[in-house]
Design a protein around this motif. Structure first.
Motif, PDB file in Angstrom:
ATOM      1  N   VAL A   1      32.690  -0.851  25.822  1.00  8.53           N
ATOM      2  CA  VAL A   1      33.326  -1.272  24.567  1.00  8.53           C
ATOM      3  C   VAL A   1      34.809  -0.917  24.608  1.00  8.53           C
ATOM      4  CG1 VAL A   1      33.416  -0.926  22.071  1.00  8.53           C
ATOM      5  CG2 VAL A   1      31.199  -1.109  23.214  1.00  8.53           C
ATOM      6  N   ASN A   2      35.122   0.310  25.056  1.00  7.47           N
ATOM      7  CA  ASN A   2      36.522   0.742  25.128  1.00  7.47           C
ATOM      8  C   ASN A   2      37.338  -0.167  26.044  1.00  7.47           C
ATOM      9  OD1 ASN A   2      36.138   2.870  23.367  1.00  7.47           O
ATOM     10  ND2 ASN A   2      35.724   4.342  24.989  1.00  7.47           N
TER      11      ASN A   2
ATOM     12  N   ARG B   1      23.041  -4.126  28.916  1.00  8.74           N
ATOM     13  CA  ARG B   1      23.395  -2.926  28.168  1.00  8.74           C
ATOM     14  C   ARG B   1      24.912  -2.803  28.134  1.00  8.74           C
ATOM     15  NH1 ARG B   1      23.893   2.576  29.670  1.00  8.74           N
ATOM     16  NH2 ARG B   1      23.119   2.093  31.735  1.00  8.74           N
ATOM     17  N   LEU B   2      25.418  -2.399  26.989  1.00  8.86           N
ATOM     18  CA  LEU B   2      26.843  -2.174  26.796  1.00  8.86           C
ATOM     19  C   LEU B   2      27.011  -0.754  26.271  1.00  8.86           C
ATOM     20  CD1 LEU B   2      29.784  -3.232  26.635  1.00  8.86           C
ATOM     21  CD2 LEU B   2      29.245  -4.043  24.333  1.00  8.86           C
ATOM     22  N   ALA B   3      27.650   0.083  27.063  1.00  5.80           N
ATOM     23  CA  ALA B   3      27.872   1.476  26.671  1.00  5.80           C
ATOM     24  C   ALA B   3      29.272   1.638  26.090  1.00  5.80           C
ATOM     25  CB  ALA B   3      27.687   2.384  27.885  1.00  5.80           C
TER      26      ALA B   3
ATOM     27  N   ARG C   1      28.035 -15.439  23.762  1.00  7.34           N
ATOM     28  CA  ARG C   1      26.628 -15.418  24.142  1.00  7.34           C
ATOM     29  C   ARG C   1      26.016 -14.029  24.280  1.00  7.34           C
ATOM     30  NH1 ARG C   1      25.351 -18.909  28.987  1.00  7.34           N
ATOM     31  NH2 ARG C   1      23.309 -18.854  28.027  1.00  7.34           N
ATOM     32  N   ALA C   2      26.482 -13.076  23.514  1.00 11.87           N
ATOM     33  CA  ALA C   2      25.921 -11.721  23.575  1.00 11.87           C
ATOM     34  C   ALA C   2      24.530 -11.696  22.958  1.00 11.87           C
ATOM     35  CB  ALA C   2      26.830 -10.748  22.841  1.00 11.87           C
ATOM     36  N   ASN C   3      23.641 -10.912  23.548  1.00  9.20           N
ATOM     37  CA  ASN C   3      22.306 -10.775  22.957  1.00  9.20           C
ATOM     38  C   ASN C   3      22.393  -9.911  21.706  1.00  9.20           C
ATOM     39  OD1 ASN C   3      21.980  -7.959  23.588  1.00  9.20           O
ATOM     40  ND2 ASN C   3      21.392  -8.504  25.667  1.00  9.20           N
ATOM     41  N   HIS C   4      21.292  -9.804  20.993  1.00 13.27           N
ATOM     42  CA  HIS C   4      21.279  -9.092  19.712  1.00 13.27           C
ATOM     43  C   HIS C   4      21.714  -7.633  19.862  1.00 13.27           C
ATOM     44  CE1 HIS C   4      20.189  -7.983  15.652  1.00 13.27           C
ATOM     45  NE2 HIS C   4      19.452  -6.995  16.140  1.00 13.27           N
ATOM     46  N   GLY C   5      21.242  -6.955  20.896  1.00 13.36           N
ATOM     47  CA  GLY C   5      21.580  -5.548  21.102  1.00 13.36           C
ATOM     48  C   GLY C   5      23.072  -5.341  21.358  1.00 13.36           C
TER      49      GLY C   5
ATOM     50  N   ALA D   1      25.490  -7.471  20.454  1.00  8.58           N
ATOM     51  CA  ALA D   1      26.184  -7.826  19.209  1.00  8.58           C
ATOM     52  C   ALA D   1      26.115  -6.672  18.211  1.00  8.58           C
ATOM     53  CB  ALA D   1      25.586  -9.094  18.609  1.00  8.58           C
ATOM     54  N   LEU D   2      24.976  -6.018  18.132  1.00  5.93           N
ATOM     55  CA  LEU D   2      24.820  -4.877  17.235  1.00  5.93           C
ATOM     56  C   LEU D   2      25.722  -3.720  17.656  1.00  5.93           C
ATOM     57  CD1 LEU D   2      23.353  -3.734  14.780  1.00  5.93           C
ATOM     58  CD2 LEU D   2      21.545  -2.960  16.330  1.00  5.93           C
ATOM     59  N   MET D   3      25.815  -3.459  18.950  1.00  6.90           N
ATOM     60  CA  MET D   3      26.690  -2.399  19.462  1.00  6.90           C
ATOM     61  C   MET D   3      28.142  -2.683  19.081  1.00  6.90           C
ATOM     62  SD  MET D   3      27.133   0.372  21.158  1.00  6.90           S
ATOM     63  CE  MET D   3      27.881   1.256  22.498  1.00  6.90           C
ATOM     64  N   LEU D   4      28.560  -3.937  19.209  1.00  7.11           N
ATOM     65  CA  LEU D   4      29.934  -4.304  18.856  1.00  7.11           C
ATOM     66  C   LEU D   4      30.170  -4.155  17.354  1.00  7.11           C
ATOM     67  CD1 LEU D   4      30.239  -7.407  21.169  1.00  7.11           C
ATOM     68  CD2 LEU D   4      31.447  -5.232  21.440  1.00  7.11           C
ATOM     69  N   LYS D   5      29.151  -4.461  16.565  1.00  2.93           N
ATOM     70  CA  LYS D   5      29.275  -4.330  15.113  1.00  2.93           C
ATOM     71  C   LYS D   5      29.341  -2.862  14.700  1.00  2.93           C
ATOM     72  CE  LYS D   5      27.101  -5.642  10.769  1.00  2.93           C
ATOM     73  NZ  LYS D   5      25.971  -6.309  10.125  1.00  2.93           N
ATOM     74  N   VAL D   6      28.469  -2.042  15.253  1.00  2.00           N
ATOM     75  CA  VAL D   6      28.410  -0.624  14.908  1.00  2.00           C
ATOM     76  C   VAL D   6      29.711   0.082  15.290  1.00  2.00           C
ATOM     77  CG1 VAL D   6      27.266   1.561  15.520  1.00  2.00           C
ATOM     78  CG2 VAL D   6      25.905  -0.445  14.976  1.00  2.00           C
ATOM     79  N   THR D   7      30.278  -0.278  16.424  1.00  2.00           N
ATOM     80  CA  THR D   7      31.516   0.365  16.882  1.00  2.00           C
ATOM     81  C   THR D   7      32.760  -0.274  16.267  1.00  2.00           C
ATOM     82  OG1 THR D   7      31.650  -1.088  18.807  1.00  2.00           O
ATOM     83  CG2 THR D   7      30.519   1.027  19.092  1.00  2.00           C
ATOM     84  N   ARG D   8      32.567  -1.302  15.461  1.00  2.00           N
ATOM     85  CA  ARG D   8      33.658  -2.045  14.817  1.00  2.00           C
ATOM     86  C   ARG D   8      34.580  -2.730  15.816  1.00  2.00           C
ATOM     87  NH1 ARG D   8      35.173   1.373   9.431  1.00  2.00           N
ATOM     88  NH2 ARG D   8      33.080   1.287   8.577  1.00  2.00           N
ATOM     89  N   ALA D   9      34.104  -2.939  17.026  1.00  5.02           N
ATOM     90  CA  ALA D   9      34.894  -3.641  18.037  1.00  5.02           C
ATOM     91  C   ALA D   9      35.042  -5.112  17.679  1.00  5.02           C
ATOM     92  CB  ALA D   9      34.239  -3.492  19.407  1.00  5.02           C
TER      93      ALA D   9
END
Length: 154
Positions: free
Chosen positions: A62-63, A56-58, A83-87, A89-97
């Motif tokens: 990310v910050n 999990r990445l909160a 090697r990030a899992n789908h969840g 990778a999605l968190m990084l995409k949604v936060t624009r990180a």
């Protein structure tokens, strides 16, 4: 309770690899921050964070990652994620990180990207000459100036 296990080593290329296992959230970011400081030789180092076993990445995680990448970029280094899992990778995409943190499918892909990058690729202004690391406000389409016509020879 959140947990984060960390290990690090320097690859033969001089790039530091940090393996993470567990959860990266507000209660574990200080562990990763301390590990980054311990693992790197300088802020100009290139780091690869192996996220294969991060569950999990909160937002706090990310910050931390974005701030670490910005700090390393200021000194000519970089932070790459692998090697990030789908969840995750999605968190990084949604936060624009992902704009700041390159995400790679494998550690070898991250190594290749670092080793083939030009020196300007690691600058916080993304290699654009004559710009600062602070982005200028975007102009709306209605305020854009029309291109200046070029005189054509007869």
């Amino acid at each position: 309770m959140s947990y984060l296990l960390l290990s690090h080593h320097t690859l033969p290329s001089g790039i530091t690899l940090i393996d993470l296992t567990g959860v990266l959230d507000a209660s574990t970011t200080s562990q990763l921050a301390a590990c980054i400081i311990t693992a790197r030789r300088s802020r100009a180092d290139h780091l690869i964070l192996n996220l294969a076993y991060v569950h999990r990445l909160a937002e706090a995680g990310v910050n931390l990652l974005v701030n670490a990448a910005a700090q390393h970029a200021r000194y000519g280094g970089s932070v790459h994620l692998a090697r990030a899992n789908h969840g995750i990778a999605l968190m990084l995409k949604v936060t624009r990180a992902g704009h700041t943190l390159p995400l790679h499918a494998t550690i070898d892909d991250a190594l290749h990207d670092i080793q083939t990058a030009t020196p300007t690729a690691c600058r916080p202004d993304h290699g654009r000459r004559g710009t600062s690391s602070r982005a200028a406000p975007a102009r709306s389409a209605s305020r854009r100036q029309a291109p200046i016509p070029v005189n054509q020879s007869p």
